[in-house]
Design an enzyme around this catalytic site. Structure first.
Site: not given
Ligand code: NAP
Ligand code: 12T
Length: 350
Positions: A133, A257
């Site tokens: 992000c 951010h």
């Molecule tokens: P989050 O709110 O914690 O959501 C995590 C998601 O993953 C939920 O839908 C969860 O399902 C699912 N999940 C977790 N463990 C799982 C498993 N064992 N099997 C299947 N599904 C599973 O997190 P988020 O902020 O949305 O972020 C998720 C991902 O996006 C991370 O990899 C993070 O690094 C990435 N991300 C990237 C950016 C970016 O910079 N582009 C920004 C933010 C996040 P449940 O609800 O069933 O637990």
């Molecule tokens: N740890 O997608 O904690 O690599 O804000 C994004 C956000 C990893 C990532 C965070 C993180 C990622 C966070």
């Protein structure tokens, strides 16, 4: 390769998460050509339903068999799930846009921000990575300046919202604020600290605090989040010679951010020239009128698609330097929106 169709079957891995729910809103807003939508998450969500275009959809449990008949996977369920399950999706013939850090630096995986390097998206082998992000919003603002004046060095300090770390972190900060507001002596020294049992998700209290650590520490004393910004920026801008250093800070803001960015350029760029370049740049809105108190702020970037840039001024300590303040919604342009724009690029070129 994505086959040309009128409408596509789309799977969302991590549909119940902070990024996943944004995927649903943005697909709906942009009227993405969807035939079937498949929502996937962990076993914890198997009773859950999510709304999409006015209809309720059950959430399926992610497995290696989840991808049959799917054209496009939008994945945001953490890096270990991406590593484990995306190879199965690729085998099933899907094109995957992955939001996690799992594949971003792989040589065979394009790392794409459509405003910067759209053509890279077309040379994939089934997986395209969505950058971090903080990297996305930085490069959207910096790329037009790089093209004009060649950036030699970047010093970035980030002020990252809690939503970047997922749904549970948002809830933890809400709870901490709530408890402090209900405490009778909250004006007194020490009384805006919460009990230890309210600190689970972050390593320290985040309400009314700042945490100078995002992701894990590495051997060089930087955090992984800081080094992602360094390496990913170079890969996206296609220039390994840019010197970059970063400090990433978690701030008690829910969404969006902010980044203070200092650049040194090869050619001189005045603040006025930089403003002109940025006001024509795709995906950027310049908000920069200090005399009337106008500058970007996270509260007003929340829910918006653009990268907002302000406080554009010359760095008077060097010959060719600029300072910028860059703000964007981390769950939109920083995550779900950028991934959907990549998918739209693939469709356009299918
Ligand atoms: P989050 O709110 O914690 O959501 C995590 C998601 O993953 C939920 O839908 C969860 O399902 C699912 N999940 C977790 N463990 C799982 C498993 N064992 N099997 C299947 N599904 C599973 O997190 P988020 O902020 O949305 O972020 C998720 C991902 O996006 C991370 O990899 C993070 O690094 C990435 N991300 C990237 C950016 C970016 O910079 N582009 C920004 C933010 C996040 P449940 O609800 O069933 O637990
Ligand atoms: N740890 O997608 O904690 O690599 O804000 C994004 C956000 C990893 C990532 C965070 C993180 C990622 C966070």
């Amino acid at each position: 390769m994505l086959k040309k169709r009128e409408q596509y079957n789309v799977a969302i891995m991590g549909a119940t998460g902070a990024v996943g729910t944004q995927f649903l809103s943005i697909l709906e807003e942009r009227n993405f050509p969807i035939k079937e939508i498949r929502l996937l998450a962990s076993g914890r969500s198997k009773e859950r339903k999510l709304k999409f275009k006015g209809k309720n959809y059950s959430v399926g449990v992610l497995s290696h068999d989840s991808f049959k008949g799917i054209d496009i996977v939008l994945s945001s369920a953490g890096a270990s799930r991406s590593k484990e399950f995306l190879p199965s999706a690729v085998k099933a013939g899907c094109v995957c846009v992955d939001n996690s850090s799992a594949f971003r630096m792989d040589k065979d995986v394009p790392l794409v921000v459509p405003e910067v390097n759209p053509r890279e998206a077309l040379h994939h082998k089934g997986i395209i990575a969505n950058p971090n992000c903080s990297t996305i919003q930085a490069v959207v603002a910096l790329w037009p300046l790089h093209r004009k004046a060649k950036i030699k060095r970047i010093v970035a300090s980030t002020y990252q919202s809690v939503s970047g770390a997922g749904q549970q972190k948002i809830l933890e900060m809400e709870k901490q604020i709530d408890v402090i507001n209900k405490s009778v002596d909250n004006w007194a020294v020490g009384h805006h600290s919460v009990d230890k049992f309210l600190i689970k998700e972050f390593s320290h209290q985040i309400a009314f605090n700042l945490i100078p650590q995002i992701d894990v520490f590495l051997e060089n004393a930087y955090t992984k989040e800081e080094m992602k910004l360094v390496h990913e920026t170079r890969k996206i801008m296609g220039d390994d010679s840019i010197r970059i250093t970063a400090t990433c800070i978690r701030v008690p803001v829910f969404f969006a951010h902010s980044e203070s960015i200092n650049i040194e350029t090869e050619k001189k760029l005045t603040a006025l020239e930089a403003k002109k370049v940025l006001s024509k740049a795709p995906g950027v809105i310049v908000v920069d009128d200090p005399s009337s108190g106008k500058y970007p702020m996270p509260l007003y970037a929340e829910g918006k698609n653009e990268v907002f840039v302000g406080r554009i001024r010359e760095d008077e300590s060097i010959e060719n330097g600029l300072n910028l303040w860059v703000v964007s919604d981390n769950l939109r342009k920083g995550a779900a929106l950028n991934a959907i724009q990549i998918a739209e690029l693939l469709i356009k070129n299918a």
